[in-house]
Design a protein around this motif. Sequence first.
Motif, mmCIF file in Angstrom:
data_model
loop_
_atom_site.group_PDB
_atom_site.id
_atom_site.type_symbol
_atom_site.label_atom_id
_atom_site.label_comp_id
_atom_site.label_asym_id
_atom_site.label_seq_id
_atom_site.Cartn_x
_atom_site.Cartn_y
_atom_site.Cartn_z
ATOM 1 N N SER A 1 0.858 -1.065 0.111
ATOM 2 C CA SER A 1 -0.068 0.037 -0.030
ATOM 3 C C SER A 1 0.899 1.158 0.049
ATOM 4 O O SER A 1 2.010 1.287 0.527
ATOM 5 C CB SER A 1 -0.800 0.143 1.270
ATOM 6 O OG SER A 1 -1.736 -1.028 1.144
ATOM 7 N N LEU B 1 -2.293 3.231 -3.826
ATOM 8 C CA LEU B 1 -2.296 1.543 -4.011
ATOM 9 C C LEU B 1 -2.848 1.051 -2.683
ATOM 10 O O LEU B 1 -2.217 1.451 -1.640
ATOM 11 C CB LEU B 1 -0.790 1.244 -4.247
ATOM 12 C CG LEU B 1 -0.411 1.727 -5.560
ATOM 13 C CD1 LEU B 1 1.163 1.365 -5.850
ATOM 14 C CD2 LEU B 1 -1.104 1.269 -6.928
ATOM 15 N N ILE C 1 -1.740 -4.379 -2.730
ATOM 16 C CA ILE C 1 -1.426 -4.837 -3.981
ATOM 17 C C ILE C 1 -0.282 -6.140 -4.050
ATOM 18 O O ILE C 1 0.650 -5.937 -3.352
ATOM 19 C CB ILE C 1 -0.678 -3.534 -4.861
ATOM 20 C CG1 ILE C 1 -1.398 -2.656 -5.220
ATOM 21 C CG2 ILE C 1 0.088 -4.400 -6.257
ATOM 22 C CD1 ILE C 1 -2.647 -2.894 -6.016
ATOM 23 N N SER C 2 -0.659 -7.040 -4.388
ATOM 24 C CA SER C 2 0.019 -8.329 -4.606
ATOM 25 C C SER C 2 0.093 -8.770 -6.060
ATOM 26 O O SER C 2 -1.026 -8.921 -6.699
ATOM 27 C CB SER C 2 -0.538 -9.404 -3.571
ATOM 28 O OG SER C 2 -0.570 -9.136 -2.177
ATOM 29 N N LEU D 1 -0.397 -4.130 -17.214
ATOM 30 C CA LEU D 1 -1.145 -3.216 -16.315
ATOM 31 C C LEU D 1 -2.288 -2.555 -16.926
ATOM 32 O O LEU D 1 -1.744 -1.810 -17.901
ATOM 33 C CB LEU D 1 -0.272 -2.396 -15.464
ATOM 34 C CG LEU D 1 0.697 -3.297 -14.692
ATOM 35 C CD1 LEU D 1 1.557 -2.175 -13.777
ATOM 36 C CD2 LEU D 1 0.396 -4.466 -13.737
ATOM 37 N N LYS E 1 -1.588 2.459 -11.908
ATOM 38 C CA LYS E 1 -0.590 1.633 -13.036
ATOM 39 C C LYS E 1 0.782 2.331 -12.696
ATOM 40 O O LYS E 1 1.675 1.717 -12.656
ATOM 41 C CB LYS E 1 -0.880 1.737 -14.447
ATOM 42 C CG LYS E 1 -2.531 1.378 -14.551
ATOM 43 C CD LYS E 1 -2.859 1.269 -16.230
ATOM 44 C CE LYS E 1 -2.633 2.618 -16.543
ATOM 45 N NZ LYS E 1 -4.032 3.637 -15.956
ATOM 46 N N ILE F 1 2.700 1.697 -9.700
ATOM 47 C CA ILE F 1 3.230 0.407 -9.280
ATOM 48 C C ILE F 1 4.881 0.405 -9.684
ATOM 49 O O ILE F 1 5.537 0.026 -9.100
ATOM 50 C CB ILE F 1 2.742 -0.732 -10.025
ATOM 51 C CG1 ILE F 1 1.331 -0.930 -9.356
ATOM 52 C CG2 ILE F 1 3.378 -2.000 -10.199
ATOM 53 C CD1 ILE F 1 0.246 -1.869 -9.820
ATOM 54 N N LEU G 1 -3.312 -7.637 -15.346
ATOM 55 C CA LEU G 1 -3.743 -6.875 -14.204
ATOM 56 C C LEU G 1 -4.609 -5.863 -14.476
ATOM 57 O O LEU G 1 -4.091 -4.848 -14.973
ATOM 58 C CB LEU G 1 -2.463 -6.641 -13.018
ATOM 59 C CG LEU G 1 -1.621 -7.792 -12.748
ATOM 60 C CD1 LEU G 1 -0.535 -7.188 -11.839
ATOM 61 C CD2 LEU G 1 -2.363 -8.851 -12.262
ATOM 62 N N LEU H 1 -6.555 -2.825 -12.723
ATOM 63 C CA LEU H 1 -6.884 -1.725 -11.718
ATOM 64 C C LEU H 1 -7.689 -0.867 -11.442
ATOM 65 O O LEU H 1 -7.979 -0.109 -12.750
ATOM 66 C CB LEU H 1 -5.220 -1.146 -11.403
ATOM 67 C CG LEU H 1 -4.054 -1.935 -11.086
ATOM 68 C CD1 LEU H 1 -3.228 -2.165 -12.342
ATOM 69 C CD2 LEU H 1 -3.037 -1.091 -9.989
ATOM 70 N N GLU I 1 -6.657 -0.599 -6.599
ATOM 71 C CA GLU I 1 -6.919 -2.015 -6.320
ATOM 72 C C GLU I 1 -6.596 -2.861 -7.423
ATOM 73 O O GLU I 1 -7.020 -2.398 -8.687
ATOM 74 C CB GLU I 1 -8.025 -2.224 -5.509
ATOM 75 C CG GLU I 1 -8.082 -1.650 -3.989
ATOM 76 C CD GLU I 1 -9.258 -1.918 -3.319
ATOM 77 O OE1 GLU I 1 -9.354 -3.039 -2.741
ATOM 78 O OE2 GLU I 1 -10.507 -1.038 -3.755
ATOM 79 N N ILE I 2 -6.201 -4.143 -7.426
ATOM 80 C CA ILE I 2 -6.294 -5.233 -8.497
ATOM 81 C C ILE I 2 -7.566 -5.982 -8.433
ATOM 82 O O ILE I 2 -7.996 -6.314 -7.405
ATOM 83 C CB ILE I 2 -5.181 -6.133 -8.366
ATOM 84 C CG1 ILE I 2 -3.831 -5.491 -8.489
ATOM 85 C CG2 ILE I 2 -5.304 -7.311 -9.624
ATOM 86 C CD1 ILE I 2 -2.593 -6.358 -8.472
ATOM 87 N N ARG J 1 -7.444 -10.299 -12.552
ATOM 88 C CA ARG J 1 -6.153 -10.727 -13.006
ATOM 89 C C ARG J 1 -6.513 -11.862 -13.887
ATOM 90 O O ARG J 1 -7.450 -12.856 -13.740
ATOM 91 C CB ARG J 1 -5.252 -10.920 -12.180
ATOM 92 C CG ARG J 1 -5.438 -12.003 -11.019
ATOM 93 C CD ARG J 1 -4.502 -12.065 -9.912
ATOM 94 N NE ARG J 1 -4.502 -11.148 -8.947
ATOM 95 C CZ ARG J 1 -3.362 -10.528 -8.252
ATOM 96 N NH1 ARG J 1 -2.250 -11.289 -8.505
ATOM 97 N NH2 ARG J 1 -3.558 -9.603 -7.185
#
Length: 677
Positions: free
Chosen positions: A439, A449, A452-453, A464, A472, A475, A638, A640, A644-645, A648
Amino acid sequence: MREKNTAKRLFQYALLYKRTILIALAMLVVAVGAELTGPIIAKKMIDEHMMGIETPWVEVVSQDDKSVQYEDRLYKRTSYVQETDRIGEAELQLVQVGRAFYATSEYVAFDGERSIEGNILTISQGDNTASYEVNRISQQELFAFYAPAIRPIIQLLAFYVGLLIVAAFFQYGKSLMLQKAANRIIQKMRTDVFEHIQRVPISYFDNRPAGKIVARVTNDTEAIRELYVKVLATFFTSIIYMSGIFIALFFLDATLAFITMLVVPIIVLWMILYRKFASKYNHLIRTRNSDINGMINESIQGMPIIRSFRRKEQTSKEFETLNEEHFMYQNKLLNLNALTSHNLVFVLRNIAFVVLIWYFAGQSMTAAGVVSIGLLYAFVDYLNRLFQPVTDIVNQLAQLEQARVASERVFELLDEEGEEVNIEPLPRYEGNVRFDGVSFSYDGKTDVLKHISLEANKGETVALVGHTGSGKSSIINLLFRYYDIERGKITIDGMDAKDIPRQQLRKHMGIVLQDPFLFTGTIESNVSLDNPNISKETIKKALQDVGADRFIEKLPNQYEEEVLEKGSTLSAGERQLISFARALAYDPAILILDEATANIDTETEAMIQHALNIVKEGRTTFIIAHRLSTIRNADQILVLDRGEIVERGSHDELLSQKGKYFQMYQLQQGKIVAEVG
């Protein structure tokens, strides 16, 4: 406290070139010493040779170049006579009354107001009166009495001219050495500032216009250069000059020298008061100067937009507002300078001359022979000379204050925490990237963010996608460690990214931006960035891999073609191809394409896609894309939304889910989806 720290740091920079400065100061001392002998030499000429004719003369035996024949007798001034040459006690003394000279054989006990009646000279001083029988001497006889002094006067004049030549030589050497040291100091300071700019975090540039930063590197350091070249040189010169004058004044008359030294605390007090008022204006002037630089830079960058949207008049008004404020503060400072510098020196000079007249007329004249014309001349000369350095110091106060404010701004930049430079080699990593519960917030309040994993292994392509502001680019910023996270963890090949020095972390990464930046130079230098480890063959191969050779070989100088600032002579697609080649030439383990194909035509995009399929082998590739057609073959996509994602998977998997990715894809394909749009 800041002011003391600023002065200390300026002094530390000066110590880097202390040898040059000390040599310059030594030359200055010699020059000042030689120049300040002038009034003392003049005093000696007046008192001993010009006015010395009124000192007693005694009869002597032998004739030489210092003897004078008068009424068939030879006379010499007592200062020239040896006891063996003297005849008895016979004396002769010359006295000037008006423009005529008279000779008397009697000793004149004291001096005062002189009057002549016939052959009787009367001298009055207070209640004392004395009369002497005198004979008027002719002009020819007077010249004879002056003759012995001509040669010493010529010798003293020649000696003084020689001293002036020496002083001029050493003054030239002093100026040359001080300016050389000053230029070296500023060269070092500008290098330090520029190198530090390369080390400060990217976040430093987020809220600071480029023009303002440029102003600190150029305008502010130039103001500091003026500090070393003019201000400190003037202060050094003036202090040494004034010290020499005070030494000479003490040599002539200690009491009056003590009185004259009252000038020093007055100047110090004046400087304190001046700086109190001038500091405010100088801070505002430097700030407005930075604002003007920032606006000029912004206007030049955005000139096509200004012209297109007809904002010329509005932009001019905004600039005029800043310019008017700059003028207003400059004018206030100018008024302050006008009210101080000249007036201060004028008042001090007049007070000093009043004291001089009072002292000599009211005090010295009470005793016979205490005050000589030569002494009076020397004092007047030294007082005139004293106020030149005073004027120089006062006139430089404005420049001193400007330089001090500029120094604070430069050191404020240098005090920004920079990234630690680590040049130890780091083996090329595999490129396995993992985000674990990351985060992040730019301002410490709102997360851009959230949790995010993700995992990207060597050779995989991760795309992304998401609307503007979805996170995006953030990240990628964290992956490059432009910013450090406080929540979560980012690893590369299992190593915590925080434990990898930034320079080494980025060494094995390459990036291609949507709006590529090209530097002034050649196409080759823009690919290699003048890295000596990248050969010309590697550069050409990288350009050929992305298909840039097709337009490069049509250019007059081909790979050596000159590139202007930002690559303005090349099309957007051509600049992008060179940017791709730059990333490939560095052979990164991790390749980031930040909307890299957004400005490229369909034909060029197809060519790049073909090249990327080759160069992606063995590399971890992150693609930020709005055009979903360019990421169909990505191993992992991914999606977003608001940091947040939310989805995926592969292209086909995401389409089958009929979620946000499906809606975005349908919109781009021009199809209408129910309840969308």
